[in-house]
Design an enzyme around this catalytic site. Structure first.
Site, mmCIF file in Angstrom:
data_model
loop_
_atom_site.group_PDB
_atom_site.id
_atom_site.type_symbol
_atom_site.label_atom_id
_atom_site.label_comp_id
_atom_site.label_asym_id
_atom_site.label_seq_id
_atom_site.Cartn_x
_atom_site.Cartn_y
_atom_site.Cartn_z
ATOM 1 N N HIS A 1 106.603 -7.299 53.441
ATOM 2 C CA HIS A 1 106.663 -8.731 53.759
ATOM 3 C C HIS A 1 106.794 -9.533 52.464
ATOM 4 O O HIS A 1 106.251 -9.164 51.431
ATOM 5 C CB HIS A 1 105.371 -9.164 54.483
ATOM 6 C CG HIS A 1 105.525 -10.444 55.224
ATOM 7 N ND1 HIS A 1 105.400 -11.663 54.620
ATOM 8 C CD2 HIS A 1 105.841 -10.682 56.519
ATOM 9 C CE1 HIS A 1 105.611 -12.621 55.514
ATOM 10 N NE2 HIS A 1 105.881 -12.056 56.670
ATOM 11 N N ASP B 1 105.851 -7.055 63.030
ATOM 12 C CA ASP B 1 106.835 -6.376 63.892
ATOM 13 C C ASP B 1 106.535 -4.902 64.106
ATOM 14 O O ASP B 1 107.252 -4.235 64.857
ATOM 15 C CB ASP B 1 108.229 -6.538 63.279
ATOM 16 C CG ASP B 1 108.662 -7.992 63.293
ATOM 17 O OD1 ASP B 1 109.032 -8.520 62.228
ATOM 18 O OD2 ASP B 1 108.582 -8.609 64.375
HETATM 19 C C1 SDX Z 1 109.263 -11.168 59.630
HETATM 20 O O1 SDX Z 1 108.871 -14.579 56.100
HETATM 21 C C2 SDX Z 1 108.149 -14.483 57.181
HETATM 22 O O2 SDX Z 1 107.112 -15.074 57.332
HETATM 23 C C3 SDX Z 1 108.754 -13.579 58.270
HETATM 24 C C4 SDX Z 1 107.880 -13.251 59.447
HETATM 25 C C5 SDX Z 1 107.612 -14.475 60.290
HETATM 26 O O3 SDX Z 1 106.592 -14.485 60.992
HETATM 27 O O4 SDX Z 1 108.496 -15.378 60.331
HETATM 28 O O5 SDX Z 1 106.651 -12.704 59.008
HETATM 29 C C6 SDX Z 1 108.558 -12.249 60.374
HETATM 30 O O6 SDX Z 1 110.427 -11.319 59.359
HETATM 31 C C7 SDX Z 1 108.484 -9.969 59.169
HETATM 32 C C8 SDX Z 1 109.343 -8.977 58.324
HETATM 33 C C9 SDX Z 1 110.190 -8.149 59.283
HETATM 34 N N1 SDX Z 1 111.168 -7.352 58.538
HETATM 35 C C10 SDX Z 1 111.024 -6.013 58.391
HETATM 36 O O7 SDX Z 1 110.059 -5.372 58.795
HETATM 37 C C11 SDX Z 1 112.206 -5.344 57.688
HETATM 38 C C12 SDX Z 1 111.690 -4.314 56.677
HETATM 39 N N2 SDX Z 1 111.073 -5.049 55.557
HETATM 40 C C13 SDX Z 1 111.930 -5.320 54.401
HETATM 41 O O8 SDX Z 1 113.269 -5.539 54.701
HETATM 42 C C14 SDX Z 1 111.283 -6.340 53.442
HETATM 43 O O9 SDX Z 1 109.988 -5.922 53.256
HETATM 44 C C15 SDX Z 1 111.295 -7.796 53.806
HETATM 45 C C16 SDX Z 1 112.669 -8.295 54.145
HETATM 46 C C17 SDX Z 1 110.384 -8.076 54.927
HETATM 47 C C18 SDX Z 1 110.783 -8.567 52.575
HETATM 48 O O10 SDX Z 1 111.740 -8.430 51.609
HETATM 49 P P1 SDX Z 1 111.511 -8.948 50.099
HETATM 50 O O11 SDX Z 1 110.302 -9.787 49.996
HETATM 51 O O12 SDX Z 1 112.802 -9.520 49.620
HETATM 52 O O13 SDX Z 1 111.150 -7.634 49.318
HETATM 53 P P2 SDX Z 1 112.214 -6.598 48.800
HETATM 54 O O14 SDX Z 1 113.233 -6.278 49.862
HETATM 55 O O15 SDX Z 1 112.698 -7.078 47.474
HETATM 56 O O16 SDX Z 1 111.283 -5.308 48.643
HETATM 57 C C19 SDX Z 1 110.511 -5.089 47.437
HETATM 58 C C20 SDX Z 1 110.526 -3.585 47.241
HETATM 59 C C21 SDX Z 1 111.949 -3.004 47.126
HETATM 60 O O17 SDX Z 1 111.866 -1.810 46.379
HETATM 61 P P3 SDX Z 1 112.282 -1.917 44.775
HETATM 62 O O18 SDX Z 1 113.695 -2.450 44.739
HETATM 63 O O19 SDX Z 1 111.254 -2.822 44.143
HETATM 64 O O20 SDX Z 1 112.167 -0.460 44.296
HETATM 65 O O21 SDX Z 1 109.934 -2.941 48.387
HETATM 66 C C22 SDX Z 1 110.914 -2.105 49.006
HETATM 67 C C23 SDX Z 1 112.273 -2.601 48.542
HETATM 68 O O22 SDX Z 1 113.231 -1.555 48.620
HETATM 69 N N3 SDX Z 1 110.764 -2.268 50.458
HETATM 70 C C24 SDX Z 1 110.810 -1.269 51.341
HETATM 71 C C25 SDX Z 1 110.569 -1.857 52.589
HETATM 72 N N4 SDX Z 1 110.397 -3.186 52.432
HETATM 73 C C26 SDX Z 1 110.525 -3.427 51.109
HETATM 74 N N5 SDX Z 1 111.033 0.054 51.191
HETATM 75 C C27 SDX Z 1 110.993 0.797 52.333
HETATM 76 N N6 SDX Z 1 110.770 0.319 53.562
HETATM 77 C C28 SDX Z 1 110.551 -1.016 53.731
HETATM 78 N N7 SDX Z 1 110.331 -1.512 54.947
#
Ligand code: SDX
Length: 430
Positions: A307, A364
């Site tokens: 998140h 989620d």
């Molecule tokens: C919602 O913003 C809100 O408030 C949203 C929400 C709401 O109520 O409105 O809470 C609802 O959207 C919840 C999130 C739902 N999405 C997911 O579950 C999708 C999976 N999660 C990721 O796509 C990610 O964690 C996000 C999109 C939620 C957040 O993305 P960020 O903050 O841009 O973080 P990032 O993608 O830059 O991740 C940081 C690191 C990365 O690794 P590095 O490049 O540092 O090595 O964490 C890794 C990412 O690859 N990472 C994951 C991961 N989520 C982040 N690796 C594996 N699996 C995952 N799920």
């Protein structure tokens, strides 16, 4: 208490005011930055940028705190109804008996969609995604609301738009489900509560009457409540940006629905269950799942984890995990996907990759397990998120329009394209 930030650039020094929120969150106010320094900021994904002040929701991402107008979501999920929470978010206070009765009466009176709108359903392909149906129908609602344009609407018109949207999205969602299974629409029942009405419109049929289920009604109230707002997330920021051009509330909400649809945002609840189903059907081991989730070259993602704000356990995921355990025990439900989810969570919480990146289950991760237990089809999970989030979108749209310093949203950019060049006639191009 006013604080300042000193900025030094090209041998000049500037002072920028610091704003301190009621929970001591601090922000450097850059409203005058470009005028005074010629500089703009660059912050891809707005990871460090506040777009507004707001008094609707408060999130403490490090300590897993979420409050709506000061009330912890755990208390609202346990004690309130969704209409009560919607009223709180939009109007700022929990309704008294008369205010809630009036709000519920308006929801009941505005539950039907115009009969002409039913013709739209005829033209929609049978397997259309319910989020596409919802956004199309919400936009169409404006066409049946003569006073929809924000410029002319007064508070009574606004209250009516609120009731229309919150009540009709529930009807549209249920009708889209009935359409997908080829059953006749079940109309809203004026004698039923918000959640009971939805469950009845979804699951009642002449072949199999639906009996009210107080436990499922309580679960659905809690599900909708914990989705109701989340400050400046992607879809709420979309609603604010579209609404900042003075587009009407229906059009702004419709934009929010489409932003929520994405699998990185609200679409993650559908993607999370599809991932669990993929694991179950493929026979992938948890080790393989973890390896793929961490492999940058693998498009496989562990949806429902990670998140932007929560760097600790999402408090909503905690509420949902407890609710799953309660409902499954009371109804003696056994869902193999839940066992996979529990194992995945345990592994991730003890895995260095997830620990280092502070990746925890988000809202989620468990919501889909609950929707499945209620009987909601997977492709409607994000519609359920939208029904829940609607009061939050409306509250932010209203807060923005109520702000005397209201401005159209128009971010800047850093241009990295080509310098000026002259037009090339066709016969000189290669
Ligand atoms: C919602 O913003 C809100 O408030 C949203 C929400 C709401 O109520 O409105 O809470 C609802 O959207 C919840 C999130 C739902 N999405 C997911 O579950 C999708 C999976 N999660 C990721 O796509 C990610 O964690 C996000 C999109 C939620 C957040 O993305 P960020 O903050 O841009 O973080 P990032 O993608 O830059 O991740 C940081 C690191 C990365 O690794 P590095 O490049 O540092 O090595 O964490 C890794 C990412 O690859 N990472 C994951 C991961 N989520 C982040 N690796 C594996 N699996 C995952 N799920």
């Amino acid at each position: 208490m006013s604080d300042k930030v000193e900025l030094k650039y090209k041998n000049k020094s500037y002072e920028l005011p610091v704003m301190i929120g009621t929970e001591n969150d601090i922000a450097m106010d850059i409203s005058r930055l470009r005028a005074e320094t010629g500089l703009i900021t660059l912050d891809v994904g707005y990871q460090n940028t506040g777009s507004t002040t707001s008094s609707i929701a408060y999130i403490d991402g490090n300590n897993g705190v979420l409050r709506y107008r000061g009330y912890p979501i755990e208390q609202l999920a346990e004690n309130a109804t969704f209409p009560e929470t919607a009223y709180l978010l939009i109007y700022g206070e929990l309704p008294n008996y008369e205010q809630l009765a009036n709000f519920r009466r308006m929801l009941t009176q505005n539950a039907l969609v115009h009969e002409d709108m039913l013709h739209f359903f005829v033209g929609i392909p049978p397997m259309a995604h319910p989020m596409g149906i919802l956004s199309s129908m919400v936009n169409a609602l404006a066409l049946y609301d003569p006073k929809y344009y924000a410029e002319e609407s007064d508070s009574e018109d606004f209250d009516l738009m609120v009731a229309r949207l919150i009540s009709k999205v529930r009807t549209i969602a249920a009708f889209s489900y009935k359409k997908s299974i080829g059953e006749p629409f079940v109309y809203p029942d004026a004698k039923k509560s918000y959640c009971s009405n939805f469950l009845n419109m979804m699951f009642h049929s002449h072949a199999k009457p639906y009996d009210e289920d107080p436990l499922l009604e309580k679960v659905l109230n809690a599900l909708l409540i914990i989705h109701a707002d989340h400050e400046q997330n992607c879809s709420t920021s979309t609603v604010r940006l579209v609404g900042s051009s003075k587009a009407n509330l229906y059009a702004s909400v419709c934009a929010g629905i489409n932003a929520l649809w994405g699998p990185l945002h609200g679409g993650a609840n559908q993607a999370a269950i599809e991932t669990l189903l993929q694991i179950q059907e493929s026979g992938m081991s948890i080790d393989q799942v973890m390896d793929r989730a961490k492999d940058k070259n693998d498009s496989f993602k562990l949806f429902g984890f990670g998140h932007r704000i929560y760097k600790s356990y999402d408090p909503r995921a905690k509420v949902l995990k407890n609710l799953v355990a309660k409902v499954f025990a009371e109804r003696n439900i056994n869902d193999p996907l839940l066992d996979i989810a529990y194992e995945l969570e345990q592994r991730a919480l003890n895995d260095d990759y997830f620990i280092e990146r502070k990746l925890y289950p988000n809202v989620d991760f468990y919501s889909g397990i609950l929707y499945r237990a209620i009987g909601i089809p997977v492709n409607m999970f994000t519609v359920m998120f939208a029904i829940g989030r609607l009061p939050g979108w409306i509250a932010h749209w209203k807060e923005m329009h109520d702000d005397p310093n209201f401005k159209i949203g128009r971010p800047r950019q850093v241009y990295t394209g080509l310098l000026e060049r002259s037009y090339v006639p066709m016969d000189e191009r290669y």
